[in-house]
Motif scaffolding. Structure first.
Motif, PDB file in Angstrom:
ATOM      1  N   THR A 291      86.767  64.033  17.313  1.00  0.00           N
ATOM      2  CA  THR A 291      87.163  64.053  15.956  1.00  0.00           C
ATOM      3  C   THR A 291      88.470  64.704  15.784  1.00  0.00           C
ATOM      4  OG1 THR A 291      84.667  64.397  15.856  1.00  0.00           O
ATOM      5  CG2 THR A 291      86.034  64.834  13.887  1.00  0.00           C
ATOM      6  N   VAL A 292      88.793  65.903  16.397  1.00  0.00           N
ATOM      7  CA  VAL A 292      89.991  66.665  16.322  1.00  0.00           C
ATOM      8  C   VAL A 292      91.117  65.636  16.637  1.00  0.00           C
ATOM      9  CG1 VAL A 292      91.491  68.333  16.952  1.00  0.00           C
ATOM     10  CG2 VAL A 292      88.965  69.056  16.253  1.00  0.00           C
ATOM     11  N   LEU A 293      91.079  64.798  17.796  1.00  0.00           N
ATOM     12  CA  LEU A 293      92.041  64.049  18.254  1.00  0.00           C
ATOM     13  C   LEU A 293      92.115  62.836  17.534  1.00  0.00           C
ATOM     14  CD1 LEU A 293      94.113  63.251  20.355  1.00  0.00           C
ATOM     15  CD2 LEU A 293      92.006  61.972  21.619  1.00  0.00           C
ATOM     16  N   VAL A 294      91.108  62.453  16.650  1.00  0.00           N
ATOM     17  CA  VAL A 294      91.274  61.258  15.867  1.00  0.00           C
ATOM     18  C   VAL A 294      91.750  61.604  14.445  1.00  0.00           C
ATOM     19  CG1 VAL A 294      90.043  59.473  14.465  1.00  0.00           C
ATOM     20  CG2 VAL A 294      89.278  59.595  16.844  1.00  0.00           C
ATOM     21  N   VAL A 295      91.519  62.817  13.988  1.00  0.00           N
ATOM     22  CA  VAL A 295      91.894  63.286  12.862  1.00  0.00           C
ATOM     23  C   VAL A 295      93.410  63.695  12.920  1.00  0.00           C
ATOM     24  CG1 VAL A 295      91.753  65.190  11.037  1.00  0.00           C
ATOM     25  CG2 VAL A 295      89.924  64.039  11.848  1.00  0.00           C
ATOM     26  N   ALA A 296      93.630  64.286  13.991  1.00  0.00           N
ATOM     27  CA  ALA A 296      95.182  64.481  14.274  1.00  0.00           C
ATOM     28  C   ALA A 296      96.205  63.301  14.319  1.00  0.00           C
ATOM     29  CB  ALA A 296      95.423  65.638  15.422  1.00  0.00           C
ATOM     30  N   SER A 297      95.642  62.285  15.141  1.00  0.00           N
ATOM     31  CA  SER A 297      96.296  61.296  15.456  1.00  0.00           C
ATOM     32  C   SER A 297      96.600  60.499  13.966  1.00  0.00           C
ATOM     33  CB  SER A 297      95.556  60.254  16.292  1.00  0.00           C
ATOM     34  OG  SER A 297      96.233  58.933  16.452  1.00  0.00           O
ATOM     35  N   LEU A 298      95.510  60.297  13.203  1.00  0.00           N
ATOM     36  CA  LEU A 298      95.574  59.635  11.632  1.00  0.00           C
ATOM     37  C   LEU A 298      96.616  60.425  10.904  1.00  0.00           C
ATOM     38  CD1 LEU A 298      91.785  58.631  11.179  1.00  0.00           C
ATOM     39  CD2 LEU A 298      93.583  57.201  11.722  1.00  0.00           C
ATOM     40  N   LEU A 299      96.660  61.906  10.949  1.00  0.00           N
ATOM     41  CA  LEU A 299      97.529  62.732   9.919  1.00  0.00           C
ATOM     42  C   LEU A 299      98.913  62.455  10.642  1.00  0.00           C
ATOM     43  CD1 LEU A 299      97.897  64.677   7.895  1.00  0.00           C
ATOM     44  CD2 LEU A 299      97.514  66.419   9.286  1.00  0.00           C
ATOM     45  N   ALA A 300      99.230  62.305  11.849  1.00  0.00           N
ATOM     46  CA  ALA A 300     100.564  62.185  12.233  1.00  0.00           C
ATOM     47  C   ALA A 300     101.032  60.887  11.902  1.00  0.00           C
ATOM     48  CB  ALA A 300     100.304  62.583  13.845  1.00  0.00           C
ATOM     49  N   ALA A 301     100.057  59.749  12.293  1.00  0.00           N
ATOM     50  CA  ALA A 301     100.376  58.639  11.910  1.00  0.00           C
ATOM     51  C   ALA A 301     101.061  58.277  10.530  1.00  0.00           C
ATOM     52  CB  ALA A 301      99.572  57.617  12.306  1.00  0.00           C
ATOM     53  N   TRP A 302     100.165  59.135   9.452  1.00  0.00           N
ATOM     54  CA  TRP A 302     100.464  58.877   8.117  1.00  0.00           C
ATOM     55  C   TRP A 302     101.738  59.462   7.945  1.00  0.00           C
ATOM     56  CZ3 TRP A 302     101.256  62.628   4.166  1.00  0.00           C
ATOM     57  CH2 TRP A 302     101.223  62.056   2.724  1.00  0.00           C
ATOM     58  N   LEU A 303     102.045  60.569   8.338  1.00  0.00           N
ATOM     59  CA  LEU A 303     103.493  61.291   8.316  1.00  0.00           C
ATOM     60  C   LEU A 303     104.451  60.368   8.780  1.00  0.00           C
ATOM     61  CD1 LEU A 303     102.320  64.993   9.028  1.00  0.00           C
ATOM     62  CD2 LEU A 303     102.916  64.024   6.657  1.00  0.00           C
ATOM     63  N   SER A 304     104.464  59.909  10.078  1.00  0.00           N
ATOM     64  CA  SER A 304     105.373  59.354  10.779  1.00  0.00           C
ATOM     65  C   SER A 304     105.866  57.766  10.221  1.00  0.00           C
ATOM     66  CB  SER A 304     105.071  59.049  12.193  1.00  0.00           C
ATOM     67  OG  SER A 304     103.884  58.240  12.549  1.00  0.00           O
ATOM     68  N   GLN A 305     104.695  57.155   9.569  1.00  0.00           N
ATOM     69  CA  GLN A 305     104.814  56.138   8.992  1.00  0.00           C
ATOM     70  C   GLN A 305     105.864  56.000   7.663  1.00  0.00           C
ATOM     71  OE1 GLN A 305     103.717  54.609   5.894  1.00  0.00           O
ATOM     72  NE2 GLN A 305     104.380  52.485   6.409  1.00  0.00           N
ATOM     73  N   ARG A 306     105.605  57.296   7.039  1.00  0.00           N
ATOM     74  CA  ARG A 306     106.094  57.418   5.758  1.00  0.00           C
ATOM     75  C   ARG A 306     107.809  58.002   6.010  1.00  0.00           C
ATOM     76  NH1 ARG A 306     101.483  56.529   4.692  1.00  0.00           N
ATOM     77  NH2 ARG A 306     100.676  56.037   2.711  1.00  0.00           N
ATOM     78  N   ALA A 307     107.724  58.881   6.998  1.00  0.00           N
ATOM     79  CA  ALA A 307     109.083  59.387   7.155  1.00  0.00           C
ATOM     80  C   ALA A 307     110.016  58.382   7.822  1.00  0.00           C
ATOM     81  CB  ALA A 307     108.706  60.376   7.946  1.00  0.00           C
ATOM     82  N   PHE A 308     109.502  57.436   8.938  1.00  0.00           N
ATOM     83  CA  PHE A 308     110.483  56.576   9.641  1.00  0.00           C
ATOM     84  C   PHE A 308     110.293  54.931   9.593  1.00  0.00           C
ATOM     85  CE2 PHE A 308     109.602  60.779  11.877  1.00  0.00           C
ATOM     86  CZ  PHE A 308     110.764  61.015  11.954  1.00  0.00           C
ATOM     87  N   GLU A 309     109.030  54.693   9.090  1.00  0.00           N
ATOM     88  CA  GLU A 309     108.853  53.314   9.064  1.00  0.00           C
ATOM     89  C   GLU A 309     109.015  52.819   7.594  1.00  0.00           C
ATOM     90  OE1 GLU A 309     105.139  50.368   9.575  1.00  0.00           O
ATOM     91  OE2 GLU A 309     105.769  51.142  11.407  1.00  0.00           O
TER      92      GLU A 309
END
Length: 336
Positions: A291-309
């Motif tokens: 659960t921690v891994l999935v939540v962390a991955s989703l949060l990091a993906a949300w941040l990187s998509q907005r910052a870089f993509e």
């Protein structure tokens, strides 16, 4: 198709925690699903924005701008972590040389790890499949613009895949990883796009027949004692169920949640190995850790998509609209 892509990306993530579903690797099934979706979406993208041969270089630029912003971020962070921590993993076994860095930057060589040893230093281990994607991107404009070429390449790829199924060629390499054996799966996605626009009845029949064809092939392999070879079952499930799923999801309209899920999918695909190395280096997983891994991955993906993509995506959309007239009768395509 955003929600579907996110589910597939999570399937890849979970497979790398050691999760198996009735003995099957969900990541392999997910990668085959990505192949199908890529063939479908790239056909629409080329037809809508890059129809003229002179537009092929612009298509390649579009693909570079799609793949690299988040990839370079996560690869760079992983490299910094490796250098700072000095921690070796099964995919980061030594200090990188120039060749290692070039391979990771170019992506395509990662798909040939079985020949060049690229997996001894791969910053983002699932990126071998991005190497296959890039090879497909190099071919797809010509396959769309000249359909006979797509037929020839698809038949040749089916022959290679059949040889892998029968054990004549390496089953894992040519049945799942290398483009000569899987180009036909990308081609199946391309075919579904064309049929749905020109012959919807045929598209429906293909969607209905795909699971039956996969079951028939599995039965033949089982009778010959070949069904347990590496990833045969997963690949058969991937396209046998993926083709009707692709047909079904392409009939529905996307909303804000589907768009959000699609925005997260690529980041999840890219970031989960780094998060595993950072959070759970002993590679032991239970329910709470998953659960921690999935939540962390989703949060990091949300941040990187907005910052870089997201900034690049806005530029790509303006570039597409200004550089090509929209052909009539084609629906809007995914931002991919």
């Amino acid at each position: 198709m955003g929600l579907t892509r996110l589910v597939l990306a999570l399937g890849v993530l979970l497979s790398h925690t050691g999760m198996r579903v009735v003995g099957l690797n969900p990541g392999v099934i997910a990668v085959v699903g990505f192949y199908l979706i890529s063939g479908y979406v790239m056909t629409g993208l080329v037809q809508r924005h890059f129809r003229a041969p002179a537009r092929v270089p612009a298509f390649y630029l579009d693909r570079v701008l799609r793949l690299y912003p988040q990839y370079l971020f996560y690869a760079g962070v992983t490299l910094l972590w490796f250098v700072a921590s000095g921690r070796h993993t099964s995919f980061l076994t030594h200090a990188p040389g120039l060749v290692d860095l070039v391979r990771n930057l170019a992506l395509v060589p990662l798909n040939f790890y079985m020949f060049n040893g690229a997996d001894s230093f791969t910053l983002i281990p699932p990126a071998w499949s991005l190497g296959a994607e890039v090879q497909f991107y190099l071919l797809v404009p010509f396959m769309v613009l000249w359909p006979p070429l797509a037929v020839v390449l698809g038949v040749a790829s089916l022959a290679v895949h059949a040889a892998a199924l029968l054990g004549i060629l390496h089953t894992d390499w040519y049945g799942y990883r290398l483009l000569p054996g899987v180009l036909w799966i990308f081609g199946a996605g391309m075919l579904m796009f064309r049929l749905q626009r020109a012959h919807p009845g045929r598209a429906r029949r293909v969607a209905l027949l795909a699971p039956l064809a996969a079951l028939a092939i599995f039965t033949l392999l089982h009778l010959r004692g070949l069904d347990a070879q590496p990833y045969h079952r997963e690949v058969l499930l991937g396209w046998g169920l993926g083709i009707p799923l692709l047909y079904g999801i392409s009939q529905r309209r996307s909303g804000w949640f589907d768009t959000l899920a699609g925005d997260l999918s690529y980041g999840v695909f890219l970031n989960h190995f780094l998060l595993i190395w950072l959070l759970f280096p002993e590679l032991e997983f239970g329910g709470p850790r998953m659960t921690v891994l999935v939540v962390a991955s989703l949060l990091a993906a949300w941040l990187s998509q907005r910052a870089f993509e997201r900034p690049v995506l806005a530029w790509r959309r303006r570039f597409r609209v200004s550089s090509a007239a929209k052909p009539a009768g084609l629906p809007a395509c995914s931002p991919d």
